[in-house]
Motif scaffolding. Structure first.
Motif, PDB file in Angstrom:
ATOM      1  N   GLY A 231       0.874  -1.335   0.057  1.00 39.90           N
ATOM      2  CA  GLY A 231       0.039  -0.029  -0.113  1.00 39.90           C
ATOM      3  C   GLY A 231       0.923   1.209   0.059  1.00 39.90           C
ATOM      4  O   GLY A 231       0.428   2.249  -0.690  1.00 39.90           O
ATOM      5  N   GLU A 232       1.808   1.269   0.806  1.00 40.71           N
ATOM      6  CA  GLU A 232       2.697   2.631   0.874  1.00 40.71           C
ATOM      7  C   GLU A 232       3.348   2.572  -0.597  1.00 40.71           C
ATOM      8  O   GLU A 232       3.619   3.890  -0.949  1.00 40.71           O
ATOM      9  CB  GLU A 232       3.944   2.246   1.881  1.00 40.71           C
ATOM     10  N   GLY A 233       3.860   1.400  -1.404  1.00 46.02           N
ATOM     11  CA  GLY A 233       4.481   1.650  -2.278  1.00 46.02           C
ATOM     12  C   GLY A 233       3.537   2.068  -3.471  1.00 46.02           C
ATOM     13  O   GLY A 233       4.093   2.871  -4.487  1.00 46.02           O
ATOM     14  N   ASP A 234       2.097   1.563  -3.551  1.00 45.97           N
ATOM     15  CA  ASP A 234       1.146   1.978  -4.378  1.00 45.97           C
ATOM     16  C   ASP A 234       0.854   3.514  -4.331  1.00 45.97           C
ATOM     17  O   ASP A 234       0.697   4.284  -5.461  1.00 45.97           O
ATOM     18  CB  ASP A 234      -0.130   1.282  -4.290  1.00 45.97           C
ATOM     19  N   ALA A 235       0.829   3.957  -2.973  1.00 48.18           N
ATOM     20  CA  ALA A 235       0.624   5.368  -2.578  1.00 48.18           C
ATOM     21  C   ALA A 235       1.668   6.124  -3.204  1.00 48.18           C
ATOM     22  O   ALA A 235       1.576   7.222  -3.725  1.00 48.18           O
ATOM     23  CB  ALA A 235       0.326   5.443  -1.311  1.00 48.18           C
ATOM     24  N   GLN A 236       2.830   5.801  -2.945  1.00 46.22           N
ATOM     25  CA  GLN A 236       4.282   6.437  -3.336  1.00 46.22           C
ATOM     26  C   GLN A 236       4.261   6.488  -5.060  1.00 46.22           C
ATOM     27  O   GLN A 236       4.371   7.540  -5.703  1.00 46.22           O
ATOM     28  CB  GLN A 236       5.194   5.842  -2.902  1.00 46.22           C
ATOM     29  N   ALA A 237       3.764   5.265  -5.641  1.00 46.39           N
ATOM     30  CA  ALA A 237       3.898   5.325  -7.212  1.00 46.39           C
ATOM     31  C   ALA A 237       3.018   6.228  -7.739  1.00 46.39           C
ATOM     32  O   ALA A 237       2.936   7.034  -8.499  1.00 46.39           O
ATOM     33  CB  ALA A 237       3.609   3.863  -7.529  1.00 46.39           C
ATOM     34  N   ALA A 238       1.686   6.399  -7.013  1.00 50.65           N
ATOM     35  CA  ALA A 238       0.603   6.997  -7.518  1.00 50.65           C
ATOM     36  C   ALA A 238       0.890   8.646  -7.326  1.00 50.65           C
ATOM     37  O   ALA A 238       0.903   9.486  -8.136  1.00 50.65           O
ATOM     38  CB  ALA A 238      -0.718   6.998  -6.691  1.00 50.65           C
ATOM     39  N   LYS A 239       1.520   8.727  -6.122  1.00 50.48           N
ATOM     40  CA  LYS A 239       2.123  10.063  -5.856  1.00 50.48           C
ATOM     41  C   LYS A 239       3.072  10.679  -7.240  1.00 50.48           C
ATOM     42  O   LYS A 239       3.101  11.766  -7.702  1.00 50.48           O
ATOM     43  CB  LYS A 239       2.821  10.252  -4.602  1.00 50.48           C
ATOM     44  N   ILE A 240       4.022   9.742  -7.433  1.00 46.19           N
ATOM     45  CA  ILE A 240       5.139  10.049  -8.337  1.00 46.19           C
ATOM     46  C   ILE A 240       4.339  10.426  -9.857  1.00 46.19           C
ATOM     47  O   ILE A 240       4.761  11.127 -10.680  1.00 46.19           O
ATOM     48  CB  ILE A 240       5.996   8.773  -8.460  1.00 46.19           C
ATOM     49  N   TYR A 241       3.324   9.241 -10.087  1.00 49.68           N
ATOM     50  CA  TYR A 241       2.626   9.428 -11.466  1.00 49.68           C
ATOM     51  C   TYR A 241       1.747  10.849 -11.387  1.00 49.68           C
ATOM     52  O   TYR A 241       1.820  11.344 -12.471  1.00 49.68           O
ATOM     53  CB  TYR A 241       1.540   8.377 -11.587  1.00 49.68           C
ATOM     54  N   ALA A 242       1.277  11.233 -10.371  1.00 47.52           N
ATOM     55  CA  ALA A 242       0.536  12.537 -10.195  1.00 47.52           C
ATOM     56  C   ALA A 242       1.519  13.405 -10.554  1.00 47.52           C
ATOM     57  O   ALA A 242       1.193  14.393 -11.382  1.00 47.52           O
ATOM     58  CB  ALA A 242       0.052  12.446  -9.110  1.00 47.52           C
ATOM     59  N   GLU A 243       2.445  13.476  -9.759  1.00 45.88           N
ATOM     60  CA  GLU A 243       3.585  14.560  -9.856  1.00 45.88           C
ATOM     61  C   GLU A 243       3.958  14.703 -11.437  1.00 45.88           C
ATOM     62  O   GLU A 243       4.045  15.894 -12.121  1.00 45.88           O
ATOM     63  CB  GLU A 243       4.800  14.435  -8.955  1.00 45.88           C
ATOM     64  N   ALA A 244       4.557  13.391 -12.053  1.00 44.92           N
ATOM     65  CA  ALA A 244       4.789  13.352 -13.356  1.00 44.92           C
ATOM     66  C   ALA A 244       3.928  13.901 -14.367  1.00 44.92           C
ATOM     67  O   ALA A 244       4.155  14.706 -15.411  1.00 44.92           O
ATOM     68  CB  ALA A 244       5.493  12.038 -13.838  1.00 44.92           C
ATOM     69  N   PHE A 245       2.549  13.641 -14.229  1.00 43.94           N
ATOM     70  CA  PHE A 245       1.492  14.029 -15.147  1.00 43.94           C
ATOM     71  C   PHE A 245       1.270  15.514 -15.008  1.00 43.94           C
ATOM     72  O   PHE A 245       0.922  16.046 -15.955  1.00 43.94           O
ATOM     73  CB  PHE A 245       0.078  13.084 -14.504  1.00 43.94           C
TER      74      PHE A 245
END
Length: 290
Positions: A231-245
């Motif tokens: 969950g922490e990894g998914d949250a961090q990945a989503a955060k990175i995706y959002a920042e990149a988007f």
């Protein structure tokens, strides 16, 4: 030789004979009584030189050292009615000389016979109070000590001897009893083995149950930690995706389209029928599409 010299010689000879019959020696290894016409007048003669009246007094000497009475093997019944062949011996010595002489007439054979009878009765009683296992394994010394203590007072009062020790040289089982004893021993050992096995199975089940419980706990903890990390990894990945988007949305859309094209057209035979105005072909038809 003159008559005077002959009489002198006879007189000296008579004196020697009288002296020889009047004096006696009690050795250190002997006990003795002095009798007067068959009646005891001195019941405990000390070691050394003593005098007596010939034809009136008589001396009886006895062995003062420790004597051994070795029995023939005898059969005795135990408390559980099992016969045992017992080979034993007795150590004894004369304590009360007067009583010994009165009871046995000074005959060692008579004393041995009387002593043997009393020891035999004592052994019979002692064995009758104990089982075969007790006699053979753990209580033989106790049996001998009890018997020696109890019989010593009896034989001292009866025949004037001191009972020093009673020892069993060997105990044998009759042939017909051996097999019964061995069967009982095997039965006891089998029973103990079953108890040990049962106890071992019980402990093994406990160990297995504890191991299973620990396994479940470890897996549950591992799954919890894995889900938490996932969950922490998914949250961090989503955060990175959002920042990149948010930095370049058009480039992000272009990269995602390329990935969709590569997943869709993996082989030459793949066909997809869509409207040419579809958003899916936006970057294929118009490179500068906005």
């Amino acid at each position: 030789m003159s008559s005077k010299g002959l009489f002198a010689s006879i007189f000296v000879l008579l004196l020697l004979v009288v002296a020889a019959n009047s004096l006696f020696i009690i050795k250190e290894t002997e006990r003795g009584v002095l009798l007067k016409f068959g009646e005891v007048v001195d019941e405990n003669l000390k070691p050394g030189l003593h005098a007596k009246i010939p034809l009136v007094h008589k001396v009886r000497k006895f062995e003062a050292r420790v004597l051994t009475l070795d029995y023939n093997p005898q059969s005795y019944l135990t408390q559980d009615k099992k016969p045992l062949i017992v080979d034993s011996f007795v150590k004894w010595r004369i304590k009360d000389v007067s009583k010994y002489y009165t009871a046995t007439s000074g005959e060692e054979i008579s004393a041995s016979r009387l002593l043997a009878s009393r020891v035999d009765d004592g052994l019979r009683r002692q064995f009758a109070q104990r089982t075969v296992h007790e006699v053979i394994s753990g209580q033989r010394d106790e049996l001998m000590q009890d018997l020696t203590k109890s019989l010593n007072q009896v034989v001292l009062a009866d025949i004037g001897v001191e009972l020093l020790d009673i020892r069993v040289k060997g105990i044998e089982l009759p042939e017909r009893v051996n097999e019964d004893v061995y069967k009982r021993m095997r039965s006891e050992r089998n029973r103990e083995a079953r108890e040990y096995r049962s106890r071992g199975r019980e402990l093994a089940e406990g160990i297995r149950a504890d191991a299973d419980r620990r396994q479940i706990i470890i897996k549950a903890n591992a799954y919890r930690d894995a889900e938490k990390l996932r969950g922490e990894g998914d949250a961090q990945a989503a955060k990175i995706y959002a920042e990149a988007f948010n930095k370049d949305r058009e480039f992000y859309s272009f990269v995602r389209s390329l990935k969709a094209y590569s997943e869709t057209f993996k082989s030459e035979g793949d066909v997809m029928i869509l409207d040419s105005d579809s958003d899916f072909f936006k970057y294929l038809g118009t490179p500068n599409a906005k």
